[in-house]
Design an enzyme around this catalytic site. Structure first.
Site, short mmCIF file in Angstrom:
data_model
loop_
_atom_site.label_atom_id
_atom_site.label_comp_id
_atom_site.label_asym_id
_atom_site.label_seq_id
_atom_site.Cartn_x
_atom_site.Cartn_y
_atom_site.Cartn_z
N THR A 1007 0.83 -1.22 0.00
CA THR A 1007 0.00 0.00 0.00
C THR A 1007 0.85 1.26 0.00
O THR A 1007 0.39 2.31 -0.47
CB THR A 1007 -0.94 0.01 1.22
OG1 THR A 1007 -0.15 -0.14 2.41
CG2 THR A 1007 -1.93 -1.13 1.15
N CYS A 1008 2.08 1.15 0.52
CA CYS A 1008 2.93 2.35 0.53
C CYS A 1008 3.27 2.79 -0.88
O CYS A 1008 3.57 3.96 -1.11
CB CYS A 1008 4.19 2.09 1.35
SG CYS A 1008 5.16 0.69 0.79
N PHE A 1009 3.27 1.84 -1.85
CA PHE A 1009 3.55 2.18 -3.25
C PHE A 1009 2.31 2.08 -4.12
O PHE A 1009 2.41 2.19 -5.34
CB PHE A 1009 4.64 1.26 -3.80
CG PHE A 1009 5.99 1.49 -3.16
CD1 PHE A 1009 6.73 2.63 -3.46
CD2 PHE A 1009 6.50 0.58 -2.26
CE1 PHE A 1009 7.96 2.83 -2.86
CE2 PHE A 1009 7.73 0.78 -1.66
CZ PHE A 1009 8.47 1.91 -1.96
#
EC number: 2.3.2.26
Length: 1040
Positions: A1007-1009
């Site tokens: 989710t960070c990317f």
């Protein structure tokens, strides 16, 4: 050198001079001694004489008290002369009292002319002496009245005695000497009484009456008896009647008597027959005729000053309510004098406290001196002022408008549609008739025009509207009462609007737009009519919970009072629509406003564009406002040097975070950063549980993960920094969050993290309570803000129970409520006072409305005031207040958490980046889009979006603004074995060559990317099954 003879001669001359001076001093001493002795002898002689005279007087009254025989009038006259010769009020007050009783006793004698004290007036030798004597006695009675206190029993008896003296000798009706044959003497005696009354007036009789009446009536409970009040008011009225209501006596009567606080209220309660006398002499009409002259009215107001001007105005209004016929006939003059009085007071009404202002319970901050002695009777004065906006006077003033019927040929109101998701509230027929949009949109009442603005009818209505508009701006502390009274009659506002529509040659708003360019008195009066309509309509919308049909919008110039009225009305409508939608979609947008032109004007700092953005941003489409917001953020980043350029790189702040202590480390490392550093680039390096740095390079993705995790943890109700509302479970600061150490610093940190997310365009799934968002926007500081309106967003059940008190039919005191709130705090009952001493103040029918507002304010503001202030402080250190002021509360929630609209798959598809051999025509990718479009429900598509981006809502401006962009990568191995794309893996993914069958593996995400890691499945059904399972379990990168 001097010779001996010369020295002796000089000495002799000096000695002679000294001797001469000594003889002169001795003579002066002897003369002074003789003069002092003479004064002392004179003083002692006078004292002896006074003592002897007082002894004679005392013996006279002692003998008189024995009642052996009635004394003749001549004896009383002689004793009175002696008393007046040496009278000192402090020493002789008891003797004066006895003299008055003797005189009154003589007047009560039956058929004894020589005993009657007034008989001396018929003596040729004593007439003038008697008149002089009675004038002196009566004036000493007046001086006595000034010093007495009606609340003291002994003083009240003396007041009755003095008033009886004044009543007896200023009117001949009780003089027995004039009965029978003496009737022929009555004209002469009346002349003597008028002479006596004139003397008293010259000495200040009305000032004495004012002091007496004010002391007796300006208190919670009047201490003047019926007889005393009757006598005092009759005395005050006698000179006016005797002078046939001349201006010279009407002026002091108005100044000193009619300005006594709530006089007419006390008269109507204690001695109503006095009001009958006023009515029989048509006094109200005479007051109106006298005061409608501007110079005389100004003279009265300047003599009284503001506080007592309100008292006079209250008494006149009370008299007017008792004489509706006179008001109908003298309406113009009455409206004119009331307006003049209010305008005089308005000059001294101040907007804020200063060294030159005093607090007044009706006028607010007032730059004239305030008589605080009137405060005890201020509730009665306010009650009298309420007659101005009471139904009877409104019906009289607006009789011309209320008597008309709405034109039959005007466009009929459309039928009310049934409730639906788009129109959840029925539109009340009254308000559908009451409001009209400007000429560019659909009319409810057509502007018919044709009525000349200089006609008598229009001028009359304008003057009335000016009166009420002036009262709204002058009586600032009871403004809501005035608006409530003006909106009480259901048909007043629709008919007033119909009247407005008839004005001018064309009708509608064109006339008022022309008035904005004219600074004439006529234009101001016409604008006052529109302002009054707007203020009343705004109040009606605020206090009523029904839907509203349409709205009027016109303004030019930010400083105009008209603009403030119309803008306030417009914003109340808009905010009500934001809370519960009643207007059609895009109702608030200006179709002729081009956002591109507006943005160009904003770039050039054009005033018009800035005013639109400041006052009516809702006329701009929401998407354009979001673009404008992002543009403002970008410009600031460029200004602060936070954007990568070819010549310079922004400063980067590096922080190291342990995954096991993410919140603690983030708080410690970020709270110390400067405002500039917080807005800049922050790189995060995670340390795992073994203390080893995690692999990976933060190019915003790791920071996004860190920010999302921080926000997820701090907003978890289990942490007790925030709690949820009942029902829809939306977040707001927990009232018991103070149990945390340094809880205010924590809230400030949370505000910074939330502000950073909004600043960077990172959407976070944090649903806030509506009332909390209003505070974040600063709406709670608006004068139109109502805590009660926002209360359902906190606790709808509590709102229903609380507002049921308003509709309670019985005595609310029976419920045993007090102005306090009992709360269970961790097993302990804590009592919060809503006002100082509130737990001892019962809730009654009089203060129940205040109780409702106080309770709502306490629950949503007072309880969490410190926490909210700390969070807002942190948030505003990143996001400037003026940036988000252009959003409503629902729009701010969308700015924080993304769009609540359904996900646009085509938009997502257009802005997807592929890795690992995947491409737009790859069969797995085709299957994926087909599954999302055809097989998944909207709820499952939202779950998919949350699975890959950590937020179930799409970005406000579409996926083109998702940072980092959404990407899909073909993976062959589990996450712990994944080392990234290789040439072999990319080729195998591109040509659909499987290293091994991935059927047992699930899709994962970073989710960070915003990255979806998708195995190269061989069947569409397997992809559908695995994807549905993965998103339903919300496993993300934890499960592979």
């Amino acid at each position: 050198m001097f010779t001996v003879s010369q020295t002796s001669r000089a000495w002799f001359i000096d000695r002679a001079r000294q001797a001469r001076e000594e003889r002169l001093v001795q003579k002066e001493r002897e003369r002074a001694a003789l003069e002092i002795q003479a004064h002392v002898r004179s003083f002692l002689c006078r004292r002896r004489l006074q003592r002897d005279i007082r002894r004679e007087i005392d013996e006279f009254f002692k003998a008189d008290d024995s009642g052996s025989s009635k004394r003749s009038a001549l004896c009383i006259f002689k004793v009175a002369r002696k008393l007046l010769f040496l009278f000192k009020i402090k020493e002789d007050n008891e003797r004066l009292e006895k003299l008055c009783r003797s005189i009154l006793s003589s007047m009560d004698a039956e058929n004894e002319p020589k005993v009657w004290y007034v008989s001396l007036a018929l003596s040729k030798d004593l007439t003038f002496l008697w008149i002089k004597q009675i004038k002196a006695i009566l004036w000493y009675c007046c001086e006595f009245l000034e010093q007495l206190k009606p609340e003291i029993l002994q003083d009240s008896r003396l007041i009755t005695l003095c008033l009886t003296m004044l009543v007896t000798f200023t009117d001949t009706s009780t003089w027995k000497i004039l009965r029978g044959k003496g009737e022929s003497l009555r004209p002469a005696m009346n002349h003597i009484c008028a002479n006596i009354m004139g003397h008293l007036n010259q000495r200040g009789f009305y000032s004495v009456m004012q002091v007496l009446l004010t002391r007796g009536l300006a208190r919670p409970r009047p201490c003047l008896s019926k007889g005393t009040l009757t006598a005092a008011f009759s005395l005050a009225l006698r000179p006016v009647i005797a002078a046939q209501f001349s201006d010279n006596l009407l002026r002091p009567f108005l100044l000193h008597v009619m300005s006594v606080p709530a006089l007419v209220t006390h008269l109507s309660t204690v001695t109503p027959e006095r009001l009958t006398i006023l009515e029989s002499h048509d006094m109200l009409r005479k007051f109106i005729v006298f005061l409608r002259d501007q110079d005389r009215c100004r003279d009265i107001c300047e003599s009284l000053e503001g506080c007592h001007t309100l008292c006079l105005m209250g008494n006149l209004l009370h008299l007017g309510s008792l004489s509706p016929r006179v008001l109908e006939e003298e309406m113009d003059g009455f409206v004119s004098l009331l307006t003049q009085m209010l305008c005089y007071c308005q000059k001294y009404v101040s907007q804020k406290k200063s060294n030159l202002t005093h607090w007044h319970p009706v006028l607010g901050w007032f730059s004239q001196s305030v008589d605080y002695g009137l405060n005890e009777s201020m509730h009665l004065i306010t009650r009298q002022l309420q007659f101005l906006w009471g139904v009877p006077l409104i019906r009289i003033f607006f009789s011309d408008i209320l008597s008309k019927k709405l034109l039959e040929n005007q466009e009929p109101a459309a039928p009310v549609p049934p409730p639906s998701p788009q129109n959840v509230l029925p539109v009340k027929n009254l308000l559908k008739r009451a409001f009209q949009k400007s000429t560019s949109v659909r009319n409810i009442l057509r502007p018919v025009g044709g009525k000349r603005v200089d006609s008598a009818e229009v001028q009359k209505v304008c003057n009335i509207c000016v009166l009420y508009q002036t009262s709204l701006t002058t009586l600032t502390q009871i403004r809501l009462q005035i608006l409530t009274g003006l909106t009480y009659l259901d048909d007043l506002l629709p008919k007033l609007w119909a009247f407005i529509c008839e004005l001018g040659p064309h009708g509608g708003l064109r006339l008022f737009l022309e008035c904005l360019n004219n600074d004439t008195e006529e234009s101001k009066q016409l604008l006052a009519m529109l302002m009054l309509f707007c203020d009343c309509s705004r109040h009606l919308i605020t206090v009523r919970k029904e839907g509203i049909a349409d709205v009027i919008t016109t303004a030019k110039g930010e400083t105009l009072e008209l603009f403030q009225s119309v803008h306030g009305w417009l914003m109340v409508l808009y905010e009500r629509d934001c809370r519960r939608r009643f207007a059609p979609e895009d109702h608030w947008l200006r179709k002729d406003l081009k956002p591109s032109v507006l943005f160009q004007e904003l770039d050039k700092d054009r005033k018009r564009a800035q005013l639109i953005l400041q006052y009516i941003p809702h006329v701009i489409p929401h998407k354009n406002r979001v673009l404008l917001f992002r543009n403002m953020v970008t410009k600031e980043k460029e200004k602060l040097g936070l954007v990568e350029t070819s010549s310079a790189s922004p400063h980067v702040t590096h922080i190291t975070i342990r995954r096991s202590r993410m919140l603690e480390d983030g708080y410690e490392q970020l709270r110390q950063l400067s405002q500039h550093a917080m807005k800049g680039v922050i790189r995060v390096k995670f340390v795992n549980d073994l203390g080893v740095d995690e692999a990976g390079i933060d190019q915003d993705g790791v920071f996004k993960e860190f920010l999302e995790e921080i926000i997820k943890r701090v907003f978890d109700p289990a942490l007790n920094l925030f709690t949820t509302t009942s029902g829809d479970e939306r977040l707001y600061p927990s009232p018991t969050s103070y149990i945390h150490e340094n809880y205010l610093q924590l809230f400030e940190f949370v505000g910074k993290m939330l502000g950073k997310a909004v600043y960077e365009g990172i959407v976070v799934d944090v649903p806030f309570a509506s009332f909390f968002l209003s505070q974040l926007l600063g709406h709670h500081h608006s004068i139109f803000y109502s805590s009660v309106d926002e209360l359902p967003s906190l606790d709808s059940e509590f709102y229903k129970n609380l507002t049921s008190i308003k509709r309670y039919d019985g005595d609310i005191a029976d419920l045993g409520l007090t102005l306090s709130y009992d709360e269970d705090v961790m097993g302990q009952l804590v009592c919060h006072e809503l006002i100082p001493g509130g737990k001892t103040i019962p809730v009654t029918n009089e203060n129940k409305i205040s109780y409702i507002h106080l309770m709502a304010h306490f629950r949503m503001h007072t309880q969490i005031k410190n926490q909210t202030a700390a969070l807002i402080s942190g948030f505003r250190s990143i996001i400037k207040p003026e940036w988000i002021r252009m959003f409503s509360t629902p729009e701010l929630q969308r700015l924080i958490s993304g769009d609540n609209a359904e996900m646009d798959l085509e938009d997502l598809k257009r802005h997807t980046v592929y890795y690992g051999g995947f491409h737009g025509s790859h069969r797995v990718i085709i299957w994926l889009w087909d599954i999302l479009a055809s097989d998944f429900t909207p709820e499952e598509r939202a779950m998919f979006l949350k699975f890959v981006t950590s937020c179930s809502r799409p970005p406000l401006l579409g996926f083109a603004y998702l940072k980092p962009p959404f990407s899909i990568r073909c993976v062959e191995v589990s996450d712990d074995q994944d080392t990234g794309d290789t040439l072999g893996s990319v080729l195998r993914g591109f040509f659909t060559i499987r290293k091994r069958e991935p059927g047992g593996r699930l899709p994962t995400s970073s989710t960070c990317f915003n990255l979806l890691k998708l195995p190269n499945y061989s069947k569409k059904s397997v992809l559908r099954e695995k994807l549905r399972y993965a998103i339903s379990m919300n496993t993300g990168f934890e499960l592979s």
